[in-house]
Write a protein that holds these residues in place. Structure first.
Motif, mmCIF file in Angstrom:
data_model
loop_
_atom_site.group_PDB
_atom_site.id
_atom_site.type_symbol
_atom_site.label_atom_id
_atom_site.label_comp_id
_atom_site.label_asym_id
_atom_site.label_seq_id
_atom_site.Cartn_x
_atom_site.Cartn_y
_atom_site.Cartn_z
ATOM 1 N N ALA A 1 1.396 61.762 52.279
ATOM 2 C CA ALA A 1 2.409 62.680 53.325
ATOM 3 C C ALA A 1 1.733 63.944 52.276
ATOM 4 C CB ALA A 1 3.898 62.693 53.508
ATOM 5 N N ILE A 2 1.883 63.893 51.185
ATOM 6 C CA ILE A 2 1.790 64.875 50.693
ATOM 7 C C ILE A 2 0.513 65.881 49.719
ATOM 8 C CG2 ILE A 2 2.468 65.933 47.154
ATOM 9 C CD1 ILE A 2 4.349 63.905 47.650
ATOM 10 N N ARG A 3 -0.496 64.642 49.863
ATOM 11 C CA ARG A 3 -1.767 65.094 49.864
ATOM 12 C C ARG A 3 -2.439 64.870 51.197
ATOM 13 N NH1 ARG A 3 -1.969 60.648 46.325
ATOM 14 N NH2 ARG A 3 -2.412 58.797 48.387
ATOM 15 N N GLN A 4 -1.728 64.592 52.119
ATOM 16 C CA GLN A 4 -2.219 65.531 53.173
ATOM 17 C C GLN A 4 -1.727 66.821 53.329
ATOM 18 O OE1 GLN A 4 -0.535 63.643 57.096
ATOM 19 N NE2 GLN A 4 -2.449 63.907 57.901
ATOM 20 N N HIS B 1 7.329 53.170 50.761
ATOM 21 C CA HIS B 1 7.819 54.447 50.228
ATOM 22 C C HIS B 1 7.191 55.288 49.190
ATOM 23 C CE1 HIS B 1 10.646 58.032 50.998
ATOM 24 N NE2 HIS B 1 10.364 57.934 49.889
ATOM 25 N N ALA B 2 6.619 55.195 48.507
ATOM 26 C CA ALA B 2 5.999 55.705 47.509
ATOM 27 C C ALA B 2 4.455 56.128 47.551
ATOM 28 C CB ALA B 2 6.066 55.266 46.510
ATOM 29 N N ASP B 3 4.247 55.277 48.625
ATOM 30 C CA ASP B 3 2.443 55.339 49.031
ATOM 31 C C ASP B 3 2.631 56.302 50.369
ATOM 32 O OD1 ASP B 3 1.982 53.256 47.342
ATOM 33 O OD2 ASP B 3 2.004 51.432 48.710
ATOM 34 N N ARG B 4 4.024 55.680 51.066
ATOM 35 C CA ARG B 4 3.574 56.462 52.570
ATOM 36 C C ARG B 4 3.838 58.550 52.215
ATOM 37 N NH1 ARG B 4 7.354 52.735 54.059
ATOM 38 N NH2 ARG B 4 8.261 53.977 53.791
ATOM 39 N N THR B 5 4.489 58.619 50.642
ATOM 40 C CA THR B 5 5.385 59.998 50.382
ATOM 41 C C THR B 5 3.825 60.682 50.180
ATOM 42 O OG1 THR B 5 7.434 59.449 50.098
ATOM 43 C CG2 THR B 5 6.709 61.320 49.933
ATOM 44 N N ALA B 6 3.307 59.756 48.930
ATOM 45 C CA ALA B 6 2.168 60.718 48.187
ATOM 46 C C ALA B 6 1.018 60.868 49.568
ATOM 47 C CB ALA B 6 1.586 59.415 46.910
ATOM 48 N N GLU C 1 8.544 50.174 47.048
ATOM 49 C CA GLU C 1 6.534 50.830 46.775
ATOM 50 C C GLU C 1 6.060 51.754 48.393
ATOM 51 O OE1 GLU C 1 4.706 47.692 45.667
ATOM 52 O OE2 GLU C 1 5.415 47.562 43.078
#
Length: 63
Positions: free
Chosen positions: A36-39, A29-34, A27
């Protein structure tokens, strides 16, 4: 301490702890990845929207 008590308590703890740790890691990792993608795509962070009201149910009638 009673050996049976240790067995009964130790089993679920030994099985559940790795699952809980793995879930927390996934969870995070998913939060950090999401984020980074939004940014990267300059997308705003989604707001928490209320759930839509459920559709009205139709009454079933026997014919």
């Amino acid at each position: 301490m009673n050996p049976l008590l240790l067995i009964l308590l130790g089993g679920p703890v030994a099985i559940g702890t790795p699952v809980l740790v793995a879930r927390a890691l996934v969870e995070g990792h998913a939060d950090r990845t999401a984020a980074a993608i939004r940014q990267a795509h300059a997308e705003p962070t989604p707001a928490l929207a209320p759930r839509p009201a459920p559709a009205a149910r139709k009454e079933l009638t026997a014919r």
